[in-house]
Enzyme design. Structure first.
Site, PDB file in Angstrom:
ATOM      1  N   HIS A 137       4.070   1.128   4.810  1.00 54.19           N
ATOM      2  CA  HIS A 137       2.755   0.206   4.379  1.00 54.19           C
ATOM      3  C   HIS A 137       1.532   1.156   5.331  1.00 54.19           C
ATOM      4  O   HIS A 137       0.329   1.776   5.073  1.00 54.19           O
ATOM      5  CB  HIS A 137       2.432  -0.954   3.549  1.00 54.19           C
ATOM      6  CG  HIS A 137       2.575  -2.120   4.784  1.00 54.19           C
ATOM      7  ND1 HIS A 137       2.128  -3.496   4.160  1.00 54.19           N
ATOM      8  CD2 HIS A 137       2.148  -2.459   6.029  1.00 54.19           C
ATOM      9  CE1 HIS A 137       1.435  -4.321   5.270  1.00 54.19           C
ATOM     10  NE2 HIS A 137       2.456  -3.087   6.110  1.00 54.19           N
ATOM     11  N   GLU A 185      -1.819  -5.026  -2.296  1.00 53.35           N
ATOM     12  CA  GLU A 185      -1.325  -5.907  -1.694  1.00 53.35           C
ATOM     13  C   GLU A 185      -2.352  -7.645  -1.856  1.00 53.35           C
ATOM     14  O   GLU A 185      -2.182  -8.286  -0.704  1.00 53.35           O
ATOM     15  CB  GLU A 185      -2.335  -5.910  -0.274  1.00 53.35           C
ATOM     16  CG  GLU A 185      -1.406  -4.336   0.770  1.00 53.35           C
ATOM     17  CD  GLU A 185      -0.616  -4.141   1.375  1.00 53.35           C
ATOM     18  OE1 GLU A 185       0.453  -5.416   1.994  1.00 53.35           O
ATOM     19  OE2 GLU A 185       0.317  -3.440   1.693  1.00 53.35           O
ATOM     20  N   HIS A 244       0.657  -1.215   0.034  1.00 52.30           N
ATOM     21  CA  HIS A 244      -0.175  -0.217   0.099  1.00 52.30           C
ATOM     22  C   HIS A 244       0.785   1.074  -0.014  1.00 52.30           C
ATOM     23  O   HIS A 244       0.680   1.982  -0.354  1.00 52.30           O
ATOM     24  CB  HIS A 244      -1.098   0.022   1.071  1.00 52.30           C
ATOM     25  CG  HIS A 244      -2.009   0.601   0.681  1.00 52.30           C
ATOM     26  ND1 HIS A 244      -3.335   0.272   1.643  1.00 52.30           N
ATOM     27  CD2 HIS A 244      -2.984   1.377  -0.490  1.00 52.30           C
ATOM     28  CE1 HIS A 244      -4.423   0.677   0.655  1.00 52.30           C
ATOM     29  NE2 HIS A 244      -3.905   1.416  -0.172  1.00 52.30           N
ATOM     30  N   HIS A 270      -7.226  -1.914   7.555  1.00 56.00           N
ATOM     31  CA  HIS A 270      -5.712  -0.537   8.203  1.00 56.00           C
ATOM     32  C   HIS A 270      -6.451   0.509   8.226  1.00 56.00           C
ATOM     33  O   HIS A 270      -6.857   1.038   7.282  1.00 56.00           O
ATOM     34  CB  HIS A 270      -4.979  -0.881   7.796  1.00 56.00           C
ATOM     35  CG  HIS A 270      -4.784  -3.064   7.982  1.00 56.00           C
ATOM     36  ND1 HIS A 270      -4.363  -3.964   7.138  1.00 56.00           N
ATOM     37  CD2 HIS A 270      -4.026  -3.842   9.306  1.00 56.00           C
ATOM     38  CE1 HIS A 270      -4.101  -4.675   7.581  1.00 56.00           C
ATOM     39  NE2 HIS A 270      -3.997  -4.428   9.280  1.00 56.00           N
ATOM     40  N   ASP A 329      -9.856  -0.591   3.385  1.00 57.56           N
ATOM     41  CA  ASP A 329      -9.024  -1.085   3.742  1.00 57.56           C
ATOM     42  C   ASP A 329      -9.746  -2.115   4.753  1.00 57.56           C
ATOM     43  O   ASP A 329      -9.846  -0.687   6.550  1.00 57.56           O
ATOM     44  CB  ASP A 329      -7.266  -0.180   3.871  1.00 57.56           C
ATOM     45  CG  ASP A 329      -6.447  -0.464   4.416  1.00 57.56           C
ATOM     46  OD1 ASP A 329      -6.239  -1.444   4.240  1.00 57.56           O
ATOM     47  OD2 ASP A 329      -5.337  -0.208   4.165  1.00 57.56           O
TER      48      ASP A 329
HETATM   49 MN   LIG Z   1      -3.959  -1.153   3.637  1.00 58.01          MN
END
Ligand SMILES: [Mn+2]
Length: 301
Positions: free
Chosen positions: A141, A273, A97, A126, A124
């Site tokens: 990332h 990813e 990412h 995250h 995402d």
């Molecule tokens: Mn990410």
């Protein structure tokens, strides 16, 4: 539409390597045919001129592989800027990412010239909003969205050109379920909009998407989608660097892409990813192709 598939085989940003093979996996899964069957013209290239991870030094532990990431993202930013300026649609295939730093830098350079406002839909598991101080791993990332928003080290915040690339108030997240304590504070302070997995459970994805599209319609001209395939549940997308359980289904992902297509505001998309080393029979890359097809006009009926 002319679609430029920009391959970015670069995996310096994460702990588990192999996402540098993501572009080949997605190409093999039939991206070209799917897009051309929808009536688009496609062409493909890579802007990278870089030594692979095995030949590079990781440097400081709190900012692993900073130098090659900056170099590769500058090369990507230039390619995205050129493509977008021509009026073509960039699809950026990661890679981890960290490459979003390059995509957003290239797009924001054009948006500035055209006096248009850019928004980012960040899909995402995250937050990717750490700084070297809050990051538990030192992997870039996890620091890329904060970097694009002007928060963090100058090498990232001033990438490609000096200054902030995107106003955090024009950034909207969907599908988050694994946010570090320190980065959560940074996200709240910066004022990004977040629809977490709990919001999707509470409201349903359709209602979430109505809110997301209204959010963008009210405040920006153009939208960049940065889609981390780890937003999907690992049972459907096992080929990712960091598996986070209890994620979105591919059907929710498809609906999200269809709703974004309908806005008419989306000007580019990263899909990142995808890691074929950790995948099962390339199914994660195939899902990536299905997602991109829905974004570019595919419907079931
Ligand atoms: Mn990410």
């Amino acid at each position: 539409m002319n679609v430029h598939v920009i391959e970015v085989p670069m995996d310096f940003g994460g702990k588990r390597h192999g996402s540098d093979m993501g572009p080949s996996a997605i190409r093999l899964a039939g991206l070209k045919n799917r897009l051309e069957n929808l009536g688009h013209k496609t062409y493909d290239s890579t802007p990278l001129d870089l030594e692979p991870q095995e030949y590079s030094l990781s440097g400081e532990e709190s900012l692993r592989y900073l130098a090659p990431i900056v170099k590769g993202c500058n090369q990507l930013a230039q390619a995205v800027e050129k493509t977008f300026e021509k009026g073509d649609f960039p699809i950026v295939l990661g890679g981890d990412h960290s490459i979003v730093l390059g995509s957003v830098a290239g797009l924001s350079a054009v948006a500035k010239k055209q006096r248009k406002t850019l928004g980012v839909l960040y899909v995402d598991a995250h937050g990717d909003f750490n700084t070297p101080e809050t990051s538990p791993s030192g992997n870039i990332h996890g620091m890329c969205m904060s970097g694009s928003c002007g928060i963090g080290v100058p090498e990232l915040t001033n990438l490609y050109y000096p200054g902030t690339k995107i106003d955090p108030e024009n950034v909207c997240y969907v599908g988050c379920r694994d946010i570090d304590a320190g980065e959560k504070k940074l996200m709240q302070k910066a004022g990004v909009k977040v629809f977490s997995m709990s919001d999707i459970d509470r409201l349903g994805l359709n209602t979430v998407m109505q809110k997301v599209t209204t959010f963008f319609k009210e405040r920006v001209d153009l939208i960049h989608i940065s889609f981390d395939i780890d937003v999907l549940d690992p049972q459907f997308a096992p080929g990712v660097g960091i598996q986070v359980p209890y994620g979105m289904t591919p059907r929710e992902g498809f609906l999200l892409m269809e709703e974004m297509c309908a806005t008419g505001q989306v000007c580019s998309c990263d899909i990142v990813e995808v890691n074929p080393v950790l995948d099962v029979c390339n199914q994660t890359a195939k899902t990536a192709v299905d997602l991109l097809a829905r974004l570019l006009g595919d419907t079931l009926y």
